[in-house]
Write an enzyme that holds these catalytic residues in place. Structure first.
Site, mmCIF file in Angstrom:
data_model
loop_
_atom_site.group_PDB
_atom_site.id
_atom_site.type_symbol
_atom_site.label_atom_id
_atom_site.label_comp_id
_atom_site.label_asym_id
_atom_site.label_seq_id
_atom_site.Cartn_x
_atom_site.Cartn_y
_atom_site.Cartn_z
ATOM 1 N N ARG A 208 0.804 -1.227 0.000
ATOM 2 C CA ARG A 208 0.000 0.000 0.000
ATOM 3 C C ARG A 208 0.832 1.269 0.000
ATOM 4 N NH1 ARG A 208 -2.807 -3.886 1.943
ATOM 5 N NH2 ARG A 208 -0.844 -4.355 2.932
ATOM 6 N N THR A 209 1.814 1.337 0.876
ATOM 7 C CA THR A 209 2.511 2.618 1.048
ATOM 8 C C THR A 209 3.198 3.029 -0.254
ATOM 9 O OG1 THR A 209 2.837 2.085 3.364
ATOM 10 C CG2 THR A 209 4.168 3.872 2.483
ATOM 11 N N HIS B 212 5.657 5.707 11.564
ATOM 12 C CA HIS B 212 5.143 5.625 10.194
ATOM 13 C C HIS B 212 4.135 6.777 10.057
ATOM 14 C CE1 HIS B 212 3.749 4.213 6.432
ATOM 15 N NE2 HIS B 212 3.469 2.958 6.712
ATOM 16 N N ARG C 20 11.671 3.929 3.273
ATOM 17 C CA ARG C 20 11.264 2.953 4.292
ATOM 18 C C ARG C 20 12.496 2.119 4.636
ATOM 19 N NH1 ARG C 20 6.112 -1.038 4.221
ATOM 20 N NH2 ARG C 20 5.200 0.894 4.982
ATOM 21 N N LYS D 144 26.314 -3.567 -2.731
ATOM 22 C CA LYS D 144 27.768 -3.615 -2.975
ATOM 23 C C LYS D 144 28.548 -2.967 -1.840
ATOM 24 C CE LYS D 144 27.127 -2.749 -7.927
ATOM 25 N NZ LYS D 144 27.393 -1.709 -8.946
HETATM 26 C C1 NCD Z 1 2.458 -1.121 8.261
HETATM 27 C C2 NCD Z 1 3.956 -0.930 8.385
HETATM 28 O O1 NCD Z 1 4.697 -1.067 7.399
HETATM 29 O O2 NCD Z 1 4.356 -0.555 9.464
HETATM 30 N N1 NCD Z 1 2.052 -1.304 6.939
HETATM 31 C C3 NCD Z 1 1.584 -0.230 6.233
HETATM 32 O O3 NCD Z 1 2.348 0.585 5.763
HETATM 33 N N2 NCD Z 1 0.265 -0.073 6.104
HETATM 34 C C4 NCD Z 1 1.882 -2.136 9.188
HETATM 35 C C5 NCD Z 1 2.453 -3.528 9.213
HETATM 36 O O4 NCD Z 1 3.360 -3.864 8.452
HETATM 37 O O5 NCD Z 1 1.964 -4.312 10.020
#
Ligand code: NCD
Length: 308
Positions: free
Chosen positions: A56-57, A134, A106, A85
């Site tokens: 999703r993100t 997040h 991320r 590398k």
């Molecule tokens: C979450 C995350 O990456 O922290 N996912 C997201 O971006 N919706 C939640 C998760 O991974 O449980």
């Protein structure tokens, strides 16, 4: 309207005020369905650096950027970048800083997004840093509460599950502390919230072992996945796996107008029989993700939103 988000990093939700959040929510509503939005990021490039899995993100950021007329480049696994590398994160950021107008990162380590923001001259958006934060997920979560409940103030919010390692939980608590609400934290003892991460956060919080003890008073039931990948000890994970589940039996005691949220992915902590309950709002919450992220990108990349 003054745009206080222009050219800003979004590393922690703590960097945002309540009026910043309201500006993002208002912009989300105004941009939705507006055809001129395609002018807002024309010729602009988003670079995503995802060192952890995502559905999703990353895709909602890409989709949001496309809907604003911009494009995205990046990688969704560190295996294909030169960090494989031995290149450092700092050098990687220094380089991509020249290729993009905004960077979305991320990383499995707490602090990685802050480091990237310190190095980059372009705005950096934290799309998940270890078990720390997040922030854009929390913006979506609060937006969903506001849309579906009509307000945030005065609500009782239950947060269920892996409160120790879920980064979405911390960003959500920080965001909710800007409002007048009660927070109910429900988890097995081993997955209780990290108190040190809540230092200085001023909000009413109560802890429970079982959702049955509190479900009848909750307006929002926010469920999280056990973050298996973040457990330092496999045996600790074995002790808590499948230790809670929200199913139709549990929801029988919930308010008729409660809403069930989850940042997703869901594994087994929400039973499939909840999906058809009208209180289940997690897929709608995911669909709001694209709209909210589009508003955020539009605000970060444009000093003035002339189309509004
Ligand atoms: C979450 C995350 O990456 O922290 N996912 C997201 O971006 N919706 C939640 C998760 O991974 O449980």
């Amino acid at each position: 309207m003054e745009n206080r988000l222009y050219d800003r990093d979004i590393v922690s939700i703590k960097d945002l005020s309540k009026s910043d959040l309201e500006l993002i929510f208002d912009t989300t509503d105004r941009l939705k369905g507006m055809k001129e939005r395609v002018e807002l990021c024309k010729g602009r490039i988003l670079c995503y650096l995802f060192f952890e899995p995502s559905t999703r993100t990353r895709l909602s950021f890409e989709s949001a950027m496309l809907s604003l007329g911009g494009s995205s480049i990046g990688f969704a696994t560190s295996k294909v970048s030169s960090m494989e590398k031995g290149e450092s994160l700092v050098d990687t950021i220094r380089v991509v800083d020249n290729y993009a107008d905004v960077i979305v990162i991320r990383h499995r380590l707490d602090g990685a997004a802050r480091l990237a923001a310190d190095v980059a001259s372009r705005p950096v958006i934290n799309a998940g840093s270890g078990s720390e934060e997040h922030p854009t997920q929390a913006i979506i979560d609060v937006y969903t509460i506001k849309k579906e409940k009509g307000r945030v103030d005065g609500l009782s919010v239950g947060i269920v599950g892996d409160l120790k390692y879920s980064r979405t939980v911390y960003s959500l608590i920080y965001a909710l502390s800007l409002y007048d609400i009660d927070i109910h934290l429900i988890s097995p003892q081993l997955l209780r919230v990290r108190k040190e991460s809540l230092y200085g956060i001023d909000v009413d919080m109560h802890e429970y072992d079982s959702i049955d003890d509190v479900i009848s008073i909750l307006d929002v039931i926010y469920v999280t996945r056990i973050q298996r990948e973040r457990f330092p000890d496999r045996q600790e994970y074995e002790k808590v796996k499948q230790s809670y589940v929200v199913d139709s039996r549990v929801l029988k005691h919930a308010k008729e107008d409660a809403i069930v949220l989850h940042p997703l992915p869901r594994v087994d902590e929400i039973a499939d029989d909840v999906d058809s309950d009208r209180r289940a709002m997690y897929f709608k919450q995911a669909s709001y993700g694209k709209d909210v992220r589009a508003a955020l990108l539009a605000l970060i990349l444009n000093e003035k939103l002339d189309v509004l």
